[in-house]
Write an enzyme that holds these catalytic residues in place. Structure first.
Site, PDB file in Angstrom:
ATOM      1  N   CYS A 120       0.849  -1.195   0.000  1.00 62.80           N
ATOM      2  CA  CYS A 120       0.000   0.000   0.000  1.00 62.80           C
ATOM      3  C   CYS A 120       0.883   1.242   0.000  1.00 62.80           C
ATOM      4  O   CYS A 120       1.875   1.302   0.727  1.00 62.80           O
ATOM      5  CB  CYS A 120      -0.885  -0.026   1.246  1.00 62.80           C
ATOM      6  SG  CYS A 120      -1.985   1.374   1.399  1.00 62.80           S
ATOM      7  N   HIS A 143      -9.369  -3.971  -1.184  1.00 62.11           N
ATOM      8  CA  HIS A 143      -8.351  -3.146  -0.522  1.00 62.11           C
ATOM      9  C   HIS A 143      -8.821  -1.682  -0.462  1.00 62.11           C
ATOM     10  O   HIS A 143      -8.738  -1.037   0.586  1.00 62.11           O
ATOM     11  CB  HIS A 143      -7.034  -3.281  -1.285  1.00 62.11           C
ATOM     12  CG  HIS A 143      -5.889  -2.537  -0.706  1.00 62.11           C
ATOM     13  ND1 HIS A 143      -4.878  -3.159  -0.023  1.00 62.11           N
ATOM     14  CD2 HIS A 143      -5.576  -1.214  -0.725  1.00 62.11           C
ATOM     15  CE1 HIS A 143      -3.988  -2.243   0.371  1.00 62.11           C
ATOM     16  NE2 HIS A 143      -4.390  -1.056  -0.057  1.00 62.11           N
ATOM     17  N   GLU A 144      -9.339  -1.171  -1.587  1.00 61.59           N
ATOM     18  CA  GLU A 144      -9.766   0.235  -1.637  1.00 61.59           C
ATOM     19  C   GLU A 144     -11.054   0.466  -0.840  1.00 61.59           C
ATOM     20  O   GLU A 144     -11.194   1.498  -0.179  1.00 61.59           O
ATOM     21  CB  GLU A 144      -9.929   0.709  -3.085  1.00 61.59           C
ATOM     22  CG  GLU A 144      -8.662   0.624  -3.920  1.00 61.59           C
ATOM     23  CD  GLU A 144      -7.415   1.198  -3.255  1.00 61.59           C
ATOM     24  OE1 GLU A 144      -7.517   2.203  -2.529  1.00 61.59           O
ATOM     25  OE2 GLU A 144      -6.335   0.625  -3.455  1.00 61.59           O
ATOM     26  N   HIS A 162     -10.042   0.902   2.662  1.00 61.33           N
ATOM     27  CA  HIS A 162      -9.557   2.268   2.934  1.00 61.33           C
ATOM     28  C   HIS A 162     -10.734   3.201   3.220  1.00 61.33           C
ATOM     29  O   HIS A 162     -10.682   4.008   4.156  1.00 61.33           O
ATOM     30  CB  HIS A 162      -8.766   2.828   1.752  1.00 61.33           C
ATOM     31  CG  HIS A 162      -7.328   2.473   1.748  1.00 61.33           C
ATOM     32  ND1 HIS A 162      -6.474   2.775   2.783  1.00 61.33           N
ATOM     33  CD2 HIS A 162      -6.569   1.838   0.808  1.00 61.33           C
ATOM     34  CE1 HIS A 162      -5.257   2.341   2.489  1.00 61.33           C
ATOM     35  NE2 HIS A 162      -5.298   1.767   1.305  1.00 61.33           N
TER      36      HIS A 162
END
Length: 180
Positions: free
Chosen positions: A110, A153-154, A157
């Site tokens: 990341c 993953h996003e 976030h």
């Protein structure tokens, strides 16, 4: 494959923004839902795309990573060797995973955690709903393999989570290798 009716150039030219790193507080807060037709959201979408474009190896970037606590992210896994299904470059607002299956571990890194990588168990097939910046049109994306991992993953976030929050323990965190 691409998202029908989506044209990334409609966002306009974006600015390259600095990427924040852990332990920046915005990275651990749930982002606010956004109005995808708001001109400020559309401009931020263009900024995410522009920032990704100048970041070698970057396949996704979320608003919290540029210091903005919003539910907005960009993804582009085009030409990545681990990608199977590829929808090209796109930006989603208010994305939610509605289906997930075929769980398996994989190594992740990341930009907001530049010195570490880690093994994270993620779904190998997902269905995601979200809205397109600009039009606000609701879309459903079905994907797999590396693109599925990038979307998860996003979305993490946007929900205040880093990959470090998902590793199975300290034994699954590694120093990032630098290749010359």
């Amino acid at each position: 494959m691409s998202i029908e009716g989506w044209d990334i150039t409609a966002l306009g030219a974006g600015r390259v923004l600095p990427v924040v790193t852990a332990p920046e507080p915005v990275l651990s807060r749930v982002g606010e839902a956004v109005d995808p037709t708001d001109p400020r959201v559309v401009a931020l979408a263009a900024d995410l795309v522009a920032t990704m474009a100048v970041s070698p190896g970057c396949v996704g970037l979320a608003a919290p990573q540029v210091g903005v606590g919003m539910q907005l992210f960009a993804v582009d896994v085009t030409n990545h060797p681990k990608a199977a299904t590829v929808h090209g470059a796109f930006v989603l607002a208010n994305a939610v995973i509605v289906e997930a299956s075929r769980w398996r571990p994989g190594r992740e890194g990341c930009m907001s955690v530049p010195d570490l990588t880690g093994d994270v168990k993620r779904a190998g097939r997902i269905v995601v709903t979200g809205e397109l910046p600009g039009s606000g049109r609701k879309v459903t994306i079905t994907t797999d393999a590396f693109e599925a991992r990038a979307l998860q993953h996003e979305i993490d976030h946007c929900n205040g989570l880093l990959f470090l929050d998902k590793v199975s323990g300290a034994h699954a965190i590694y120093q990032r290798k630098v290749y010359l």
